[in-house]
Design a protein around this motif. Structure first.
Motif, PDB file in Angstrom:
ATOM      1  N   MET A 199      33.109  25.200  54.557  1.00  0.00           N
ATOM      2  CA  MET A 199      33.659  23.878  54.374  1.00  0.00           C
ATOM      3  C   MET A 199      33.443  23.421  52.936  1.00  0.00           C
ATOM      4  SD  MET A 199      32.808  21.712  57.729  1.00  0.00           S
ATOM      5  CE  MET A 199      32.081  22.613  59.075  1.00  0.00           C
ATOM      6  N   SER A 200      34.370  22.638  52.472  1.00  0.00           N
ATOM      7  CA  SER A 200      34.311  22.206  51.084  1.00  0.00           C
ATOM      8  C   SER A 200      34.318  20.693  50.986  1.00  0.00           C
ATOM      9  CB  SER A 200      35.501  22.772  50.322  1.00  0.00           C
ATOM     10  OG  SER A 200      35.595  22.163  49.059  1.00  0.00           O
ATOM     11  N   ARG A 201      33.192  20.129  50.572  1.00  0.00           N
ATOM     12  CA  ARG A 201      33.116  18.693  50.368  1.00  0.00           C
ATOM     13  C   ARG A 201      34.130  18.254  49.315  1.00  0.00           C
ATOM     14  NH1 ARG A 201      28.153  17.378  47.614  1.00  0.00           N
ATOM     15  NH2 ARG A 201      29.464  17.276  45.784  1.00  0.00           N
ATOM     16  N   ASN A 202      34.288  19.053  48.275  1.00  0.00           N
ATOM     17  CA  ASN A 202      35.224  18.691  47.204  1.00  0.00           C
ATOM     18  C   ASN A 202      36.651  18.576  47.714  1.00  0.00           C
ATOM     19  OD1 ASN A 202      33.160  18.600  45.332  1.00  0.00           O
ATOM     20  ND2 ASN A 202      33.494  20.684  44.607  1.00  0.00           N
ATOM     21  N   SER A 203      37.067  19.501  48.567  1.00  0.00           N
ATOM     22  CA  SER A 203      38.426  19.442  49.121  1.00  0.00           C
ATOM     23  C   SER A 203      38.595  18.216  50.003  1.00  0.00           C
ATOM     24  CB  SER A 203      38.742  20.710  49.915  1.00  0.00           C
ATOM     25  OG  SER A 203      38.806  21.825  49.057  1.00  0.00           O
ATOM     26  N   LEU A 204      37.591  17.909  50.804  1.00  0.00           N
ATOM     27  CA  LEU A 204      37.662  16.719  51.653  1.00  0.00           C
ATOM     28  C   LEU A 204      37.744  15.455  50.800  1.00  0.00           C
ATOM     29  CD1 LEU A 204      35.070  17.712  54.380  1.00  0.00           C
ATOM     30  CD2 LEU A 204      37.514  17.285  54.756  1.00  0.00           C
ATOM     31  N   GLU A 205      36.949  15.401  49.763  1.00  0.00           N
ATOM     32  CA  GLU A 205      36.980  14.232  48.883  1.00  0.00           C
ATOM     33  C   GLU A 205      38.321  14.102  48.178  1.00  0.00           C
ATOM     34  OE1 GLU A 205      33.416  14.503  46.473  1.00  0.00           O
ATOM     35  OE2 GLU A 205      32.251  13.460  48.015  1.00  0.00           O
ATOM     36  N   LYS A 206      38.920  15.198  47.808  1.00  0.00           N
ATOM     37  CA  LYS A 206      40.240  15.177  47.163  1.00  0.00           C
ATOM     38  C   LYS A 206      41.287  14.591  48.118  1.00  0.00           C
ATOM     39  CE  LYS A 206      43.514  16.466  44.207  1.00  0.00           C
ATOM     40  NZ  LYS A 206      44.140  15.318  43.556  1.00  0.00           N
ATOM     41  N   VAL A 207      41.241  15.016  49.372  1.00  0.00           N
ATOM     42  CA  VAL A 207      42.187  14.496  50.363  1.00  0.00           C
ATOM     43  C   VAL A 207      42.026  12.983  50.503  1.00  0.00           C
ATOM     44  CG1 VAL A 207      42.819  14.478  52.805  1.00  0.00           C
ATOM     45  CG2 VAL A 207      42.317  16.634  51.684  1.00  0.00           C
ATOM     46  N   LEU A 208      40.796  12.530  50.693  1.00  0.00           N
ATOM     47  CA  LEU A 208      40.564  11.097  50.885  1.00  0.00           C
ATOM     48  C   LEU A 208      40.958  10.300  49.655  1.00  0.00           C
ATOM     49  CD1 LEU A 208      37.226  10.927  52.895  1.00  0.00           C
ATOM     50  CD2 LEU A 208      39.562  11.330  53.691  1.00  0.00           C
ATOM     51  N   TYR A 209      40.665  10.831  48.481  1.00  0.00           N
ATOM     52  CA  TYR A 209      41.070  10.163  47.244  1.00  0.00           C
ATOM     53  C   TYR A 209      42.601  10.062  47.170  1.00  0.00           C
ATOM     54  CZ  TYR A 209      41.865   9.143  42.358  1.00  0.00           C
ATOM     55  OH  TYR A 209      42.311   8.572  41.187  1.00  0.00           O
ATOM     56  N   ASP A 210      43.273  11.164  47.446  1.00  0.00           N
ATOM     57  CA  ASP A 210      44.736  11.176  47.379  1.00  0.00           C
ATOM     58  C   ASP A 210      45.353  10.194  48.371  1.00  0.00           C
ATOM     59  OD1 ASP A 210      44.561  13.072  45.382  1.00  0.00           O
ATOM     60  OD2 ASP A 210      45.235  14.750  46.641  1.00  0.00           O
ATOM     61  N   LEU A 211      44.773  10.097  49.559  1.00  0.00           N
ATOM     62  CA  LEU A 211      45.297   9.167  50.556  1.00  0.00           C
ATOM     63  C   LEU A 211      44.999   7.714  50.200  1.00  0.00           C
ATOM     64  CD1 LEU A 211      44.490  11.133  53.811  1.00  0.00           C
ATOM     65  CD2 LEU A 211      46.764  10.568  52.927  1.00  0.00           C
ATOM     66  N   SER A 212      43.894   7.494  49.535  1.00  0.00           N
ATOM     67  CA  SER A 212      43.492   6.126  49.204  1.00  0.00           C
ATOM     68  C   SER A 212      44.173   5.578  47.953  1.00  0.00           C
ATOM     69  CB  SER A 212      41.974   6.060  49.021  1.00  0.00           C
ATOM     70  OG  SER A 212      41.342   6.373  50.230  1.00  0.00           O
ATOM     71  N   THR A 213      44.785   6.443  47.167  1.00  0.00           N
ATOM     72  CA  THR A 213      45.357   5.993  45.895  1.00  0.00           C
ATOM     73  C   THR A 213      46.869   6.151  45.792  1.00  0.00           C
ATOM     74  OG1 THR A 213      44.951   8.150  44.869  1.00  0.00           O
ATOM     75  CG2 THR A 213      43.215   6.479  44.654  1.00  0.00           C
ATOM     76  N   SER A 214      47.495   6.702  46.826  1.00  0.00           N
ATOM     77  CA  SER A 214      48.935   6.948  46.735  1.00  0.00           C
ATOM     78  C   SER A 214      49.657   6.511  48.003  1.00  0.00           C
ATOM     79  CB  SER A 214      49.196   8.441  46.493  1.00  0.00           C
ATOM     80  OG  SER A 214      50.560   8.745  46.683  1.00  0.00           O
ATOM     81  N   GLY A 215      50.536   5.550  47.840  1.00  0.00           N
ATOM     82  CA  GLY A 215      51.357   5.106  48.964  1.00  0.00           C
ATOM     83  C   GLY A 215      52.228   6.218  49.515  1.00  0.00           C
ATOM     84  N   ALA A 216      52.734   7.065  48.634  1.00  0.00           N
ATOM     85  CA  ALA A 216      53.571   8.189  49.085  1.00  0.00           C
ATOM     86  C   ALA A 216      52.766   9.146  49.956  1.00  0.00           C
ATOM     87  CB  ALA A 216      54.159   8.920  47.881  1.00  0.00           C
ATOM     88  N   ASN A 217      51.533   9.417  49.537  1.00  0.00           N
ATOM     89  CA  ASN A 217      50.682  10.303  50.338  1.00  0.00           C
ATOM     90  C   ASN A 217      50.351   9.684  51.694  1.00  0.00           C
ATOM     91  OD1 ASN A 217      50.606  12.428  48.524  1.00  0.00           O
ATOM     92  ND2 ASN A 217      48.760  11.682  47.514  1.00  0.00           N
TER      93      ASN A 217
END
Length: 85
Positions: free
Chosen positions: A1-19
């Motif tokens: 498991m990758s904490r970095n990948s999980l954090e990237k997903v959450l960041y992308d969802l929290s900062t992009s309406g399109a995402n």
């Protein structure tokens, strides 16, 4: 498991309406863009923020992810305190 990948997903969802829209329309397809295993995809898809935090994901990201989905701050706090909402 990758904490970095999980954090990237959450960041992308929290900062992009399109995402957010893509995730809402087809979570599995959206999550397929990231290097996540099946369990990690489930944690994100099911908004299991306590489990994400237990894996070391930054709680500011889990909180933002929770709130951007229209969920309540009080429910987030209950879950994080293991009081369950």
């Amino acid at each position: 498991m990758s904490r970095n990948s999980l954090e990237k997903v959450l960041y992308d969802l929290s900062t992009s309406g399109a995402n957010k829209k893509l995730f809402a329309a087809d979570p599995d397809k959206f999550l397929g863009r990231y290097q996540l295993d099946v369990e990690e995809k489930t944690l994100v898809r099911d908004y299991r923020v306590r489990d994400l935090a237990d894996r070391g994901v930054n709680t500011m990201l889990t909180w933002g992810f929770w709130l951007q989905a229209g969920k309540s701050n009080s429910d987030y706090m209950k879950i994080m305190k293991r009081e369950e909402a």
